[in-house]
Design a protein around this motif. Sequence first.
Motif, PDB file in Angstrom:
ATOM      1  N   LEU A 228       0.807  -1.234   0.097  1.00  0.00           N
ATOM      2  CA  LEU A 228       0.052   0.131  -0.033  1.00  0.00           C
ATOM      3  C   LEU A 228       0.923   1.348   0.122  1.00  0.00           C
ATOM      4  O   LEU A 228       0.491   2.029  -0.620  1.00  0.00           O
ATOM      5  N   LYS A 229       1.920   1.100   0.738  1.00  0.00           N
ATOM      6  CA  LYS A 229       3.024   2.373   0.842  1.00  0.00           C
ATOM      7  C   LYS A 229       3.496   2.688  -0.819  1.00  0.00           C
ATOM      8  O   LYS A 229       3.943   3.676  -1.120  1.00  0.00           O
ATOM      9  N   ALA A 230       3.856   1.586  -1.381  1.00  0.00           N
ATOM     10  CA  ALA A 230       4.369   1.618  -2.699  1.00  0.00           C
ATOM     11  C   ALA A 230       3.342   2.033  -3.946  1.00  0.00           C
ATOM     12  O   ALA A 230       4.014   2.296  -4.900  1.00  0.00           O
ATOM     13  N   ILE A 231       1.943   2.412  -3.664  1.00  0.00           N
ATOM     14  CA  ILE A 231       1.190   2.706  -4.624  1.00  0.00           C
ATOM     15  C   ILE A 231       1.496   4.491  -4.862  1.00  0.00           C
ATOM     16  O   ILE A 231       1.515   5.232  -4.032  1.00  0.00           O
ATOM     17  N   THR A 232       1.572   4.694  -6.164  1.00  0.00           N
ATOM     18  CA  THR A 232       1.943   6.114  -6.581  1.00  0.00           C
ATOM     19  C   THR A 232       0.706   6.756  -6.634  1.00  0.00           C
ATOM     20  O   THR A 232      -0.421   6.188  -6.872  1.00  0.00           O
ATOM     21  N   ILE A 233       0.667   8.202  -6.693  1.00  0.00           N
ATOM     22  CA  ILE A 233      -0.463   8.823  -7.097  1.00  0.00           C
ATOM     23  C   ILE A 233      -1.269   8.444  -8.634  1.00  0.00           C
ATOM     24  O   ILE A 233      -2.234   8.446  -8.606  1.00  0.00           O
ATOM     25  N   LYS A 234      -0.221   8.082  -9.235  1.00  0.00           N
ATOM     26  CA  LYS A 234      -0.748   7.599 -10.759  1.00  0.00           C
ATOM     27  C   LYS A 234      -1.496   6.660 -10.394  1.00  0.00           C
ATOM     28  O   LYS A 234      -2.505   6.272 -11.122  1.00  0.00           O
ATOM     29  N   ASP A 235      -0.865   5.388  -9.826  1.00  0.00           N
ATOM     30  CA  ASP A 235      -1.737   4.321  -9.552  1.00  0.00           C
ATOM     31  C   ASP A 235      -2.973   4.296  -8.836  1.00  0.00           C
ATOM     32  O   ASP A 235      -4.085   3.857  -9.470  1.00  0.00           O
TER      33      ASP A 235
ATOM     34  N   ALA B 191      -8.831   4.428  -9.181  1.00  0.00           N
ATOM     35  CA  ALA B 191      -9.958   5.113  -8.759  1.00  0.00           C
ATOM     36  C   ALA B 191     -10.816   5.205 -10.101  1.00  0.00           C
ATOM     37  O   ALA B 191     -12.120   5.055 -10.061  1.00  0.00           O
ATOM     38  N   GLY B 192     -10.167   5.306 -11.360  1.00  0.00           N
ATOM     39  CA  GLY B 192     -10.972   5.509 -12.550  1.00  0.00           C
ATOM     40  C   GLY B 192     -11.387   4.087 -12.844  1.00  0.00           C
ATOM     41  O   GLY B 192     -12.742   4.102 -13.277  1.00  0.00           O
ATOM     42  N   LYS B 193     -10.832   3.149 -12.597  1.00  0.00           N
ATOM     43  CA  LYS B 193     -11.324   1.770 -12.825  1.00  0.00           C
ATOM     44  C   LYS B 193     -12.540   1.560 -11.825  1.00  0.00           C
ATOM     45  O   LYS B 193     -13.412   0.921 -12.321  1.00  0.00           O
ATOM     46  N   ALA B 194     -12.578   1.799 -10.440  1.00  0.00           N
ATOM     47  CA  ALA B 194     -13.608   1.632  -9.609  1.00  0.00           C
ATOM     48  C   ALA B 194     -14.652   2.660 -10.007  1.00  0.00           C
ATOM     49  O   ALA B 194     -15.784   2.229 -10.209  1.00  0.00           O
ATOM     50  N   TRP B 195     -14.499   3.772 -10.491  1.00  0.00           N
ATOM     51  CA  TRP B 195     -15.471   4.575 -10.967  1.00  0.00           C
ATOM     52  C   TRP B 195     -16.429   4.097 -11.959  1.00  0.00           C
ATOM     53  O   TRP B 195     -17.470   4.022 -12.334  1.00  0.00           O
ATOM     54  N   GLY B 196     -15.238   3.505 -13.045  1.00  0.00           N
ATOM     55  CA  GLY B 196     -16.128   2.891 -14.303  1.00  0.00           C
ATOM     56  C   GLY B 196     -17.069   1.737 -13.816  1.00  0.00           C
ATOM     57  O   GLY B 196     -17.959   1.418 -14.546  1.00  0.00           O
ATOM     58  N   ALA B 197     -16.760   1.055 -12.675  1.00  0.00           N
ATOM     59  CA  ALA B 197     -17.735   0.054 -12.490  1.00  0.00           C
ATOM     60  C   ALA B 197     -19.061   0.133 -11.612  1.00  0.00           C
ATOM     61  O   ALA B 197     -19.986  -0.594 -11.477  1.00  0.00           O
ATOM     62  N   VAL B 198     -19.120   1.499 -11.441  1.00  0.00           N
ATOM     63  CA  VAL B 198     -20.557   1.956 -10.681  1.00  0.00           C
ATOM     64  C   VAL B 198     -21.552   2.333 -11.625  1.00  0.00           C
ATOM     65  O   VAL B 198     -21.242   2.887 -12.769  1.00  0.00           O
TER      66      VAL B 198
END
Length: 142
Positions: A12-19, A24-31
């Motif tokens: 979780l610490k290794a996740i970048t802002i780009k990641d 977030a985009g992928k999750a929002w696309g599933a809504v």
Amino acid sequence: MIDSPLTVPDYLKAITIKDACYLAGKAWGAVTEKTIANCWNKALGAALPQPQHDPEEEDFLGFTEAETRAAEERLEDHLDENLTLRDWVNRWSAAEDDMAPAETFTEEEIIDQVVQEEAEEEEPQPTVAAKSHSDAITDFFM
């Protein structure tokens, strides 16, 4: 992602802002639209007109506070500082495997149930004995 040798906190610490933006985009696309409508209906309740809906097509409306609290407590029990992401996913997968399904039907049971429902839907027609023409005329004038 699951094959990462990192522990869950390190991953979780290794996740970048780009990641995070991509996730977030992928999750929002599933809504779905239905999910958003249900969210507003749950949040504002009686302030919004309630849509007419088929209960069989009902989307997930969210967890209660008690369910959320219980899930957080269970998650804390499973979160170990040295646990790899793969081990964490495997634990959850194993827990899901241990859960019994609500009910499992064989093909025969499904067919029997459908046949029984169709038989219940069919109303028996009353049988009327056919009258001769002369009996019908006699009954009509009497």
